[in-house]
Design an enzyme around this catalytic site. Structure first.
Site, short mmCIF file in Angstrom:
data_model
loop_
_atom_site.label_atom_id
_atom_site.label_comp_id
_atom_site.label_asym_id
_atom_site.label_seq_id
_atom_site.Cartn_x
_atom_site.Cartn_y
_atom_site.Cartn_z
N ASN A 1 -35.52 -17.44 -5.39
CA ASN A 1 -35.64 -16.34 -4.42
C ASN A 1 -36.65 -15.28 -4.84
O ASN A 1 -37.24 -14.62 -3.98
CB ASN A 1 -34.26 -15.71 -4.23
CG ASN A 1 -34.33 -14.38 -3.50
OD1 ASN A 1 -34.44 -14.33 -2.28
ND2 ASN A 1 -34.31 -13.28 -4.25
N ARG B 1 -31.05 -7.31 -5.89
CA ARG B 1 -31.03 -6.59 -4.60
C ARG B 1 -31.56 -7.52 -3.50
O ARG B 1 -31.92 -8.67 -3.75
CB ARG B 1 -31.90 -5.34 -4.70
CG ARG B 1 -33.37 -5.70 -4.86
CD ARG B 1 -34.27 -4.50 -4.77
NE ARG B 1 -35.65 -4.94 -4.64
CZ ARG B 1 -36.69 -4.15 -4.73
NH1 ARG B 1 -36.52 -2.87 -4.96
NH2 ARG B 1 -37.91 -4.63 -4.58
N SER C 1 -35.82 -6.90 -14.77
CA SER C 1 -35.50 -5.85 -15.74
C SER C 1 -34.06 -5.39 -15.60
O SER C 1 -33.46 -5.44 -14.51
CB SER C 1 -36.44 -4.65 -15.58
OG SER C 1 -36.05 -3.88 -14.48
N LYS D 1 -46.36 -19.10 -0.44
CA LYS D 1 -45.21 -19.56 0.35
C LYS D 1 -45.48 -20.94 0.97
O LYS D 1 -44.53 -21.71 1.22
CB LYS D 1 -44.86 -18.53 1.42
CG LYS D 1 -44.35 -17.20 0.83
CD LYS D 1 -43.08 -17.41 0.03
CE LYS D 1 -42.51 -16.15 -0.55
NZ LYS D 1 -41.28 -16.38 -1.31
N ASP E 1 -38.43 -12.69 -16.73
CA ASP E 1 -39.53 -12.72 -15.76
C ASP E 1 -39.74 -14.19 -15.39
O ASP E 1 -40.19 -14.99 -16.23
CB ASP E 1 -40.78 -12.14 -16.43
CG ASP E 1 -42.02 -12.24 -15.56
OD1 ASP E 1 -41.96 -12.88 -14.48
OD2 ASP E 1 -43.07 -11.70 -15.97
N VAL E 2 -39.42 -14.54 -14.15
CA VAL E 2 -39.45 -15.96 -13.79
C VAL E 2 -40.87 -16.53 -13.70
O VAL E 2 -41.05 -17.75 -13.59
CB VAL E 2 -38.65 -16.27 -12.50
CG1 VAL E 2 -37.16 -16.09 -12.74
CG2 VAL E 2 -39.14 -15.44 -11.33
N TYR F 1 -49.91 -14.13 -0.56
CA TYR F 1 -48.50 -14.40 -0.26
C TYR F 1 -48.36 -15.69 0.57
O TYR F 1 -47.52 -16.54 0.28
CB TYR F 1 -47.94 -13.20 0.50
CG TYR F 1 -46.46 -13.24 0.80
CD1 TYR F 1 -45.53 -12.93 -0.19
CD2 TYR F 1 -45.98 -13.56 2.07
CE1 TYR F 1 -44.17 -12.95 0.08
CE2 TYR F 1 -44.63 -13.59 2.35
CZ TYR F 1 -43.72 -13.27 1.35
OH TYR F 1 -42.37 -13.30 1.63
N ILE G 1 -37.09 -9.68 7.79
CA ILE G 1 -35.72 -9.37 7.41
C ILE G 1 -35.69 -7.95 6.86
O ILE G 1 -36.61 -7.55 6.12
CB ILE G 1 -35.22 -10.36 6.33
CG1 ILE G 1 -35.49 -11.83 6.75
CG2 ILE G 1 -33.74 -10.14 6.02
CD1 ILE G 1 -34.91 -12.26 8.07
P1 NAP Z 1 -37.01 -7.72 -2.71
O1 NAP Z 1 -36.02 -6.84 -2.00
O2 NAP Z 1 -38.28 -7.14 -3.20
O3 NAP Z 1 -36.22 -8.44 -3.91
C1 NAP Z 1 -36.88 -9.35 -4.76
C2 NAP Z 1 -36.25 -9.23 -6.12
O4 NAP Z 1 -36.97 -10.10 -7.02
C3 NAP Z 1 -36.38 -7.81 -6.69
O5 NAP Z 1 -35.16 -7.40 -7.28
C4 NAP Z 1 -37.50 -7.97 -7.71
O6 NAP Z 1 -37.48 -7.03 -8.78
C5 NAP Z 1 -37.23 -9.38 -8.21
N1 NAP Z 1 -38.39 -9.88 -8.94
C6 NAP Z 1 -39.71 -9.61 -8.70
N2 NAP Z 1 -40.49 -10.22 -9.60
C7 NAP Z 1 -39.66 -10.90 -10.44
C8 NAP Z 1 -39.86 -11.71 -11.57
N3 NAP Z 1 -41.10 -11.95 -12.03
N4 NAP Z 1 -38.79 -12.24 -12.22
C9 NAP Z 1 -37.53 -11.99 -11.77
N5 NAP Z 1 -37.27 -11.21 -10.69
C10 NAP Z 1 -38.32 -10.68 -10.02
O7 NAP Z 1 -37.41 -8.96 -1.77
P2 NAP Z 1 -36.60 -9.65 -0.56
O8 NAP Z 1 -37.10 -9.09 0.70
O9 NAP Z 1 -35.15 -9.67 -0.84
O10 NAP Z 1 -37.21 -11.12 -0.65
C11 NAP Z 1 -36.56 -12.19 -1.34
C12 NAP Z 1 -37.34 -13.47 -1.08
O11 NAP Z 1 -37.40 -13.72 0.32
C13 NAP Z 1 -38.79 -13.39 -1.58
O12 NAP Z 1 -39.17 -14.63 -2.10
C14 NAP Z 1 -39.55 -13.10 -0.31
O13 NAP Z 1 -40.88 -13.52 -0.39
C15 NAP Z 1 -38.75 -13.88 0.71
N6 NAP Z 1 -38.93 -13.41 2.08
C16 NAP Z 1 -38.58 -12.15 2.44
C17 NAP Z 1 -38.79 -11.73 3.76
C18 NAP Z 1 -38.40 -10.35 4.24
O14 NAP Z 1 -38.61 -10.05 5.42
N7 NAP Z 1 -37.82 -9.50 3.40
C19 NAP Z 1 -39.37 -12.60 4.66
C20 NAP Z 1 -39.74 -13.88 4.26
C21 NAP Z 1 -39.50 -14.28 2.96
P3 NAP Z 1 -38.56 -5.78 -8.72
O15 NAP Z 1 -38.15 -4.94 -7.58
O16 NAP Z 1 -38.40 -5.14 -10.06
O17 NAP Z 1 -39.92 -6.37 -8.51
#
Ligand code: NAP
Length: 244
Positions: A87, A11, A34, A156, A60-61, A152, A185
């Site tokens: 990611n 997602r 999962s 990062k 689990d990465v 966090y 985002i």
């Molecule tokens: P997200 O919607 O929470 O998606 C992250 C995905 O990674 C989820 O499906 C999550 O599964 C999975 N995940 C978590 N722990 C994991 C593990 N140990 N092994 C494998 N998969 C795992 O997050 P996002 O907003 O798309 O963010 C993606 C990346 O962009 C992240 O690195 C985040 O820090 C970075 N980012 C996001 C934003 C923002 O505004 N959204 C801003 C800056 C940077 P679960 O839901 O089961 O945990």
């Protein structure tokens, strides 16, 4: 056909990157922690509709052995690994004074150690190929810090150090490594913010709006493409002018 591996891609930003790289013609190895993340989820169908091969790999990465096995499985299914997008990420926000050791350790493990786990195993494959693209998801929190995100921001910022080091170690092998640093985002991660927090953030963004997952995927697509063949060790901020 070239193959892209995207962690945490069931997602959010990861799924958008996977779909965009499929549109660019890559076969796609999805990963998430999962099986449940892929239930009631059409991401695999949407990617396959682009005419590429798409498989999911549950791991689990943050776990060294699980990532090692996953890369073996991906290699045996797809033969080459041409693009790795690190990611997967989590937040466990709180001020430093109130942050538990568990919340510090879990964020470092998932956001930071995962980049070591994945990149170590994937670059062994890429070095033999003498080519590869690695794109890491950092954040503006890693560039500038963010109150309430000690864990966090640390993870990062570490990703930026790892990105530049990988670029220096592996540039001569035809492997590039860059990072993107998104601002705010619209995803399930930022949906957790309160309305008051969201409004306050909007006032700091020059473009006065949140970014979309497609706007992150577009920059990742560029970093995976031939057009960026002489770009390595860089951090591209994608924040609508949050800072400049
Ligand atoms: P997200 O919607 O929470 O998606 C992250 C995905 O990674 C989820 O499906 C999550 O599964 C999975 N995940 C978590 N722990 C994991 C593990 N140990 N092994 C494998 N998969 C795992 O997050 P996002 O907003 O798309 O963010 C993606 C990346 O962009 C992240 O690195 C985040 O820090 C970075 N980012 C996001 C934003 C923002 O505004 N959204 C801003 C800056 C940077 P679960 O839901 O089961 O945990």
């Amino acid at each position: 056909m070239a193959t892209a591996v995207i962690t945490g891609s069931a997602r959010g930003i990861g799924a958008a990157i996977a779909l965009r790289l499929a549109q660019d013609g890559y076969d796609i190895a999805l990963n998430d922690i999962s099986e449940a993340m892929f239930e009631n989820n059409d991401i695999m169908d949407r990617i396959r509709a682009e005419g590429v091969v798409c498989e999911k790999f549950i791991a689990d990465v943050s776990n060294y052995e699980q990532t090692e096995q996953m890369i073996k499985d991906i290699k045996s299914r797809f033969v080459t690994i041409d693009v790795l997008v690190n990611n997967a990420g989590i937040t466990r926000d709180g001020l430093l004074a109130r942050m538990s050791e568990e919340n510090f350790d879990s964020v470092i493990a998932v956001n930071q150690k995962s980049v070591f786990n994945m990149t170590k195993h994937v670059t062994a494959v890429m070095m033999k190929q003498r080519s590869g693209r690695i794109i890491n998801l950092s954040s503006v929190a890693g560039l500038y810090g963010n109150a309430g995100q000690f864990n966090y921001s640390a993870s990062k910022a570490a990703i930026i150090g790892m990105t530049k080091t990988i670029a220096k170690e592996l540039g001569s092998r035809g492997i590039t490594c860059n990072a993107v640093a998104p601002g705010f985002i619209k995803t399930p991660m930022t949906d957790k913010l309160t309305d008051a927090q969201k409004e306050k953030i909007l006032q700091l963004i020059a473009m006065r709006r949140y970014g979309t997952v497609e706007e992150i995927a577009g920059v990742v697509s560029f970093l995976a493409s031939k057009d960026s063949s002489y770009v390595t060790g860089q951090v591209i901020e994608i924040s609508g002018g949050l800072s400049m």
